[in-house]
Scaffold this motif. Structure first.
Motif, PDB file in Angstrom:
ATOM      1  N   UNK A  46      13.770  80.798  69.212  1.00 20.17           N
ATOM      2  CA  UNK A  46      15.156  80.451  69.530  1.00 20.17           C
ATOM      3  C   UNK A  46      15.317  79.033  70.056  1.00 20.17           C
ATOM      4  N   UNK A  47      14.221  78.333  70.338  1.00 25.66           N
ATOM      5  CA  UNK A  47      14.319  76.933  70.746  1.00 25.66           C
ATOM      6  C   UNK A  47      14.268  75.977  69.557  1.00 25.66           C
ATOM      7  N   UNK A  48      13.980  76.517  68.392  1.00 22.32           N
ATOM      8  CA  UNK A  48      13.891  75.678  67.203  1.00 22.32           C
ATOM      9  C   UNK A  48      15.268  75.141  66.805  1.00 22.32           C
ATOM     10  N   UNK A  49      15.265  73.915  66.318  1.00 21.26           N
ATOM     11  CA  UNK A  49      16.506  73.305  65.808  1.00 21.26           C
ATOM     12  C   UNK A  49      16.441  73.120  64.293  1.00 21.26           C
ATOM     13  N   UNK A  50      15.572  73.907  63.634  1.00 21.59           N
ATOM     14  CA  UNK A  50      15.311  73.689  62.209  1.00 21.59           C
ATOM     15  C   UNK A  50      16.313  74.351  61.279  1.00 21.59           C
TER      16      UNK A  50
END
Length: 318
Positions: A46-50
């Protein structure tokens, strides 16, 4: 077909879901290929910005679930404007974050950080501490996490008010809720200011130089919401110049916090690495929440925690 963005760490307890669906586990690099032909996306990382950069490949996705309460990593225009359903993991971290907030409030009142410093120095230095009972706290953000914080602080004897989109009285958890637009005129009334609002265009940077200048010099600021709620350079200035007495920060606009950041060296700051909600077993609980929604989605039943993509959070009552 289900795509799961998980990086190197696969989510636990996926057996029941794997028995009922074809799953593609992927890291950020492989996300576009995993999205092609997928019907749903589970953003376990959930921290991914992909996701925004890979969304062009999402030719069949009808549902996105993110393993967090905050949804800002997936609130990009293409998803917001589509008819894809977005759900989150609201409810998992409420009590744990509330316990963290109560913990840092007590730590400030009883001067525990200084006690630990003196213990390491083997210095016996008697001091007087503060009471928490009767102190006033403002919880900025009136969703489930904010309500859990309010209930726990009230149980400890604090007088708690809330701040949300609109002003109202008679709230069961906050009593009075002030409008966020009045932050600068209200914040000076409180001894503890707790930020837990969702990150939206309206809340981004709401804690700026004006907000900190309006606080009591003896006030403490706690951020368990999103780092981007705060103009960090303004917070550093406020702490250095004594505009506020201290801060407890679990989230930052840049994570991990760079080793040369001035926040590390300020004596009136408690820093934790985005862990206020992470109790033992939290990853399993996140998968349980997703598994329940996955069964609902597969059976055609209403999903839980459906995000209003225009507001940027799950409306009250869901």
């Amino acid at each position: 077909m289900l795509a799961v963005l998980c990086g190197d760490r696969h989510p636990p307890d996926m057996g029941p879901i794997e028995s009922g669906a074809e799953i593609r586990y992927t890291d950020e690099k492989g996300l576009p290929e995993a999205l092609r032909g997928a019907d749903a996306l589970f953003v376990y990382d959930f921290l991914s910005t992909a996701v925004p950069g890979a969304w062009h490949a999402a030719d069949r996705v009808r549902w996105v679930h993110i393993a967090s309460a905050g949804v800002d990593p997936v609130m990009f225009p293409e998803l917001r404007e589509s008819d894809v359903v977005l759900t989150n993991s609201r409810g998992v971290f409420d009590d744990s974050i509330a316990e963290y907030v109560l913990g840092v409030v007590i730590a400030f009142a009883k001067d525990l950080p200084r006690s630990l410093e003196l213990q390491r120095e083997r210095r016996w230095q008697h001091r007087e501490s503060e009471r928490v009972a009767g102190r006033r706290a403002l919880v900025v953000g009136t969703g489930p996490i904010g309500r859990a914080i309010a209930r726990l602080l009230r149980a400890a004897g604090l007088v708690v008010s809330g701040m949300g989109r609109r002003e109202r009285d008679g709230d069961p958890d906050f009593g009075t809720v002030y409008a966020s637009a009045d932050l600068a005129t209200r914040v000076g009334e409180f001894d503890y200011v707790i930020a837990v609002a969702p990150l939206t265009e309206q809340t981004k940077g709401m804690f700026d130089a004006a907000a900190f200048a309006a606080m009591k010099p003896a006030a403490r600021f706690v951020n368990v919401g999103r780092g981007e709620l705060v103009v960090t350079s303004d917070l550093v200035t406020a702490l250095r110049e004594g505009q506020i007495a201290g801060a407890a920060l679990d989230v930052f606009d840049v994570e991990p916090l760079p080793a040369d950041h001035p926040l590390w060296t300020l004596g009136n700051v408690v820093l934790t690495p985005h862990m206020s909600g992470d109790f033992v077993g939290w990853r399993n609980t996140l998968v349980e929440v997703f598994a329940d929604n996955f069964a609902r989605w597969r059976d055609g039943r209403p999903l839980r925690n459906v995000v209003d993509k225009q507001l940027g959070y799950v409306p009250s009552g869901q």
